[in-house]
Design a protein around this motif. Structure first.
Motif, PDB file in Angstrom:
ATOM      1  N   GLY A 235       0.791  -1.228   0.000  1.00 29.92           N
ATOM      2  CA  GLY A 235       0.000   0.000   0.000  1.00 29.92           C
ATOM      3  C   GLY A 235       0.820   1.274   0.000  1.00 29.92           C
ATOM      4  N   ASN A 236       0.128   2.365   0.326  1.00 30.06           N
ATOM      5  CA  ASN A 236       0.717   3.699   0.217  1.00 30.06           C
ATOM      6  C   ASN A 236       1.400   4.135   1.503  1.00 30.06           C
ATOM      7  OD1 ASN A 236      -0.476   3.946  -2.372  1.00 30.06           O
ATOM      8  ND2 ASN A 236      -2.404   4.568  -1.438  1.00 30.06           N
ATOM      9  N   ALA A 237       2.405   4.980   1.351  1.00 30.65           N
ATOM     10  CA  ALA A 237       3.085   5.600   2.491  1.00 30.65           C
ATOM     11  C   ALA A 237       2.940   7.111   2.380  1.00 30.65           C
ATOM     12  CB  ALA A 237       4.562   5.212   2.503  1.00 30.65           C
ATOM     13  N   LEU A 238       2.763   7.765   3.505  1.00 30.34           N
ATOM     14  CA  LEU A 238       2.600   9.219   3.535  1.00 30.34           C
ATOM     15  C   LEU A 238       3.949   9.911   3.506  1.00 30.34           C
ATOM     16  CD1 LEU A 238       0.532  11.595   3.939  1.00 30.34           C
ATOM     17  CD2 LEU A 238       0.977  11.368   6.393  1.00 30.34           C
ATOM     18  N   ARG A 239       4.053  10.958   2.703  1.00 28.71           N
ATOM     19  CA  ARG A 239       5.266  11.761   2.717  1.00 28.71           C
ATOM     20  C   ARG A 239       5.388  12.490   4.052  1.00 28.71           C
ATOM     21  NH1 ARG A 239       3.908  14.445  -3.023  1.00 28.71           N
ATOM     22  NH2 ARG A 239       4.806  12.882  -4.408  1.00 28.71           N
ATOM     23  N   PRO A 240       6.592  12.656   4.562  1.00 29.90           N
ATOM     24  CA  PRO A 240       6.760  13.436   5.788  1.00 29.90           C
ATOM     25  C   PRO A 240       6.534  14.919   5.523  1.00 29.90           C
ATOM     26  CG  PRO A 240       8.896  12.810   4.908  1.00 29.90           C
ATOM     27  CD  PRO A 240       7.877  12.111   4.063  1.00 29.90           C
ATOM     28  N   LEU A 241       6.223  15.657   6.564  1.00 29.85           N
ATOM     29  CA  LEU A 241       6.031  17.099   6.446  1.00 29.85           C
ATOM     30  C   LEU A 241       7.352  17.742   6.041  1.00 29.85           C
ATOM     31  CD1 LEU A 241       3.646  19.060   6.916  1.00 29.85           C
ATOM     32  CD2 LEU A 241       4.609  19.523   9.176  1.00 29.85           C
ATOM     33  N   PRO A 242       7.409  18.441   4.898  1.00 35.33           N
ATOM     34  CA  PRO A 242       8.678  18.930   4.355  1.00 35.33           C
ATOM     35  C   PRO A 242       9.102  20.261   4.956  1.00 35.33           C
ATOM     36  CG  PRO A 242       6.914  19.466   2.841  1.00 35.33           C
ATOM     37  CD  PRO A 242       6.273  18.753   4.006  1.00 35.33           C
ATOM     38  N   ALA A 243       9.456  20.248   6.230  1.00 36.54           N
ATOM     39  CA  ALA A 243       9.855  21.497   6.883  1.00 36.54           C
ATOM     40  C   ALA A 243      10.855  21.208   7.987  1.00 36.54           C
ATOM     41  CB  ALA A 243       8.642  22.216   7.460  1.00 36.54           C
ATOM     42  N   ARG A 244      11.865  22.060   8.101  1.00 32.28           N
ATOM     43  CA  ARG A 244      12.791  21.951   9.234  1.00 32.28           C
ATOM     44  C   ARG A 244      12.020  22.247  10.523  1.00 32.28           C
ATOM     45  NH1 ARG A 244      15.576  25.152   5.693  1.00 32.28           N
ATOM     46  NH2 ARG A 244      15.366  26.979   7.054  1.00 32.28           N
ATOM     47  N   GLY A 245      12.221  21.385  11.494  1.00 30.07           N
ATOM     48  CA  GLY A 245      11.554  21.574  12.777  1.00 30.07           C
ATOM     49  C   GLY A 245      10.225  20.865  12.897  1.00 30.07           C
ATOM     50  N   ALA A 246       9.726  20.291  11.801  1.00 29.86           N
ATOM     51  CA  ALA A 246       8.408  19.655  11.844  1.00 29.86           C
ATOM     52  C   ALA A 246       8.375  18.486  12.825  1.00 29.86           C
ATOM     53  CB  ALA A 246       8.013  19.182  10.453  1.00 29.86           C
ATOM     54  N   GLY A 247       9.488  17.753  12.907  1.00 29.37           N
ATOM     55  CA  GLY A 247       9.515  16.599  13.797  1.00 29.37           C
ATOM     56  C   GLY A 247       9.420  16.941  15.266  1.00 29.37           C
ATOM     57  N   SER A 248       9.730  18.174  15.629  1.00 33.30           N
ATOM     58  CA  SER A 248       9.685  18.564  17.041  1.00 33.30           C
ATOM     59  C   SER A 248       8.368  19.223  17.434  1.00 33.30           C
ATOM     60  CB  SER A 248      10.847  19.518  17.352  1.00 33.30           C
ATOM     61  OG  SER A 248      10.731  20.711  16.580  1.00 33.30           O
TER      62      SER A 248
ATOM     63  N   VAL B  55       1.117  10.880  -1.311  1.00 30.41           N
ATOM     64  CA  VAL B  55       1.758   9.571  -1.321  1.00 30.41           C
ATOM     65  C   VAL B  55       3.252   9.696  -1.618  1.00 30.41           C
ATOM     66  CG1 VAL B  55       1.833   7.346  -2.522  1.00 30.41           C
ATOM     67  CG2 VAL B  55      -0.368   8.431  -2.029  1.00 30.41           C
ATOM     68  N   GLU B  56       4.054   9.028  -0.811  1.00 32.34           N
ATOM     69  CA  GLU B  56       5.493   8.959  -1.044  1.00 32.34           C
ATOM     70  C   GLU B  56       5.757   7.955  -2.166  1.00 32.34           C
ATOM     71  OE1 GLU B  56       8.838   9.708  -1.528  1.00 32.34           O
ATOM     72  OE2 GLU B  56       8.488  10.562   0.471  1.00 32.34           O
ATOM     73  N   MET B  57       6.480   8.368  -3.190  1.00 28.27           N
ATOM     74  CA  MET B  57       6.737   7.502  -4.336  1.00 28.27           C
ATOM     75  C   MET B  57       8.128   6.894  -4.338  1.00 28.27           C
ATOM     76  SD  MET B  57       4.718   9.394  -7.483  1.00 28.27           S
ATOM     77  CE  MET B  57       5.626  10.944  -7.388  1.00 28.27           C
ATOM     78  N   ARG B  58       9.071   7.480  -3.600  1.00 31.20           N
ATOM     79  CA  ARG B  58      10.449   6.980  -3.599  1.00 31.20           C
ATOM     80  C   ARG B  58      10.572   5.806  -2.633  1.00 31.20           C
ATOM     81  NH1 ARG B  58      13.259  11.916  -1.415  1.00 31.20           N
ATOM     82  NH2 ARG B  58      11.281  11.941  -0.280  1.00 31.20           N
ATOM     83  N   ALA B  59      10.999   4.661  -3.138  1.00 30.19           N
ATOM     84  CA  ALA B  59      11.038   3.445  -2.322  1.00 30.19           C
ATOM     85  C   ALA B  59      11.899   3.628  -1.078  1.00 30.19           C
ATOM     86  CB  ALA B  59      11.550   2.274  -3.156  1.00 30.19           C
ATOM     87  N   GLN B  60      13.069   4.275  -1.240  1.00 33.84           N
ATOM     88  CA  GLN B  60      13.975   4.425  -0.092  1.00 33.84           C
ATOM     89  C   GLN B  60      13.444   5.362   0.968  1.00 33.84           C
ATOM     90  OE1 GLN B  60      15.309   4.650  -3.335  1.00 33.84           O
ATOM     91  NE2 GLN B  60      17.290   3.611  -3.406  1.00 33.84           N
ATOM     92  N   ALA B  61      12.458   6.184   0.634  1.00 33.35           N
ATOM     93  CA  ALA B  61      11.915   7.147   1.589  1.00 33.35           C
ATOM     94  C   ALA B  61      10.609   6.689   2.216  1.00 33.35           C
ATOM     95  CB  ALA B  61      11.704   8.498   0.898  1.00 33.35           C
TER      96      ALA B  61
END
Length: 458
Positions: free
Chosen positions: A163-176, A377-383
């Motif tokens: 199935g599908n994987a969600l792309r991470p939020l593309p911003a510095r600091g988003a993880g915190s 949807v994240e399309m890059r397998a490694q990501a």
């Protein structure tokens, strides 16, 4: 449906219990002429929900009319038949229901119902285990799967339908960012739990954004909604009208630029006859994979760099009622669309301070109470942050698909390893085939792939 948990080898292990995995299981069960043992490994039960159909809320509609959503290539109206038999919409005429966009949760129920029927009438045995697969290796004449529980499973054949994987939020600091200030668009309950008067920033302007907006409206949200994306293009609606009757076959011999020019010409000619452009796109709907595969590698790259977002909004359309809600919110100034690239996200007190850059590289600041990740949807397998895919790529049993998208597969869906050798014991389905096929996410593609895999593995 009962969930069995008995140890032992299996004939076919299906990794993933979303739509693709369930449709493959149905095909195997229907085609079985002996006591085939089929195992579905899916960590998040019940089956058939995946990302698309996991929502329990009525506001999330299918993006395709019910009459076209049958799960089997030779039974396009099977979903419609199910709705009528189940009396899901009593009093609604068949023709009306066929053209309707119904709640998505009903599709998950439909798939589970058809799966149970297949189990009841099959010579094969289906087992379901709430397990995540971490590793897959060749093991003599078969394959060995290592589960998150530490247990190993032997399988003669395997279906990769994770199935599908969600792309991470593309911003510095988003993880915190605190959890109450950062919500994933696919976490439907969390979106509905956003405070009524909160100002919200939705990052991404595609289908997940539309889902988020209708959820906010359904929960009584009254705050302002900011939508930020690099192109600021929102999904477009379906339309009724006469069918377009041009011949799309010549498109296959054209390069990308010629195809775009030709489609624009067909749209203008159709408009002059009162035919909406949407019906021009419908003519090429069955040709999506062929259109991709007949592009040169360079043109595929140009498509991904310059055209893909325009293709998405014209090809992957939404129900007219959902589009009308988006337009009304814009007219009321409650939904504001921003074009820019998100750079940073910082929690400050009760707010989140976002900084984006517009097209001229000027700062575009936004202060909101909550950020929703709707980047798609994240399309890059490694990501994809999938341990099994990482193991397959790292061991050389798989390689990335063209342009790094998904994993590589042969025309019949068989896995291709790092040396270019076809592994026919492993079939790849759904979003993992996006690099080779491009159009590989919607039910028309999934039902075809599932039927192909069931024949190959049965």
């Amino acid at each position: 449906m009962s969930v069995l948990d008995t140890p032992g080898p299996c004939d076919v292990a299906i990794i993933g219990g979303g739509a693709a995995g369930v449709l493959t299981a149905i095909g195997l069960l229907r085609g079985a002429r002996s006591a085939l043992r089929i195992l579905i490994l899916e960590p998040s039960l019940p089956l058939a929900r995946g990302v698309a159909y996991a929502t329990p809320y009525d506001e999330h509609l299918l993006n395709v009319p019910a009459g076209k959503m049958g799960g089997f290539p030779d039974q396009v109206e099977d979903f419609l038949d199910y709705l009528i038999h189940a009396q899901a919409f009593p009093g609604v005429a068949r023709d009306t229901l066929a053209a309707s966009f119904v709640p998505r949760w009903r599709y998950a129920e439909y798939l589970r119902a058809r799966l149970q029927q297949a189990v009841d009438s099959s010579a094969a045995q289906l087992e379901i285990r709430a397990e995540r697969v971490l590793e897959l290796d060749r093991d003599g004449d078969g394959l060995r799967l290592v589960l998150a529980s530490g247990q190993a499973v032997q399988a003669r054949r395997v279906v990769l339908a994770s199935g599908n994987a969600l792309r991470p939020l593309p911003a510095r600091g988003a993880g915190s960012l605190p959890e109450d200030k950062r919500v994933e668009a696919w976490d439907f309950a969390a979106v509905r739990g956003i405070a009524e008067h909160a100002d919200v920033a939705i990052i991404g302007s595609g289908l997940s954004m539309a889902d988020t907006v209708v959820s906010l409206l359904a929960s009584g949200h009254r705050g302002r909604i900011h939508v930020l994306s690099r192109h600021a293009l929102m999904p477009l609606p379906h339309a009724k009208g006469p069918a377009a009757d041009y011949d799309p076959e010549p498109l296959l011999a054209m390069n990308l630029r010629q195809r775009l020019h030709a489609l624009r010409g067909h749209a203008r000619a159709a408009a002059a006859r009162g035919i909406p452009w949407q019906n021009v796109m419908e003519r090429i709907r069955p040709m999506g994979q062929a259109l991709w595969q007949t592009l040169s590698c360079d043109d595929q790259r140009r498509f991904l760099r310059h055209v893909v977002r325009y293709w998405d909004i014209h090809r992957h359309r939404i129900a007219g009622s959902v589009h009308a809600q988006l337009v009304q919110l814009q007219q009321e100034k409650r939904l504001v669309l921003h074009r820019g690239r998100l750079e940073t996200a910082v929690s400050e007190g009760a707010c989140v301070r976002l900084t984006a850059m517009d097209l001229r590289r000027h700062p575009l600041p936004l202060d909101v109470h909550c950020v929703v990740n709707a980047t798609g949807v994240e399309m890059r397998a490694q990501a994809m942050r999938n341990p099994l895919l990482q193991q397959l790529l790292g061991s050389g049993l798989a390689r990335p698909g063209p342009h790094g998208m998904g994993i590589d597969s042969a025309p019949d869906g068989s896995l291709i390893d790092a040396d270019g050798v076809v592994e026919p014991r492993v079939q790849v389905l759904g979003s993992l085939r996006i690099g080779r096929l491009w159009e590989s996410l919607a039910i028309p593609e999934l039902r075809g792939q599932a039927a192909q895999a069931a024949v190959a593995l049965g």
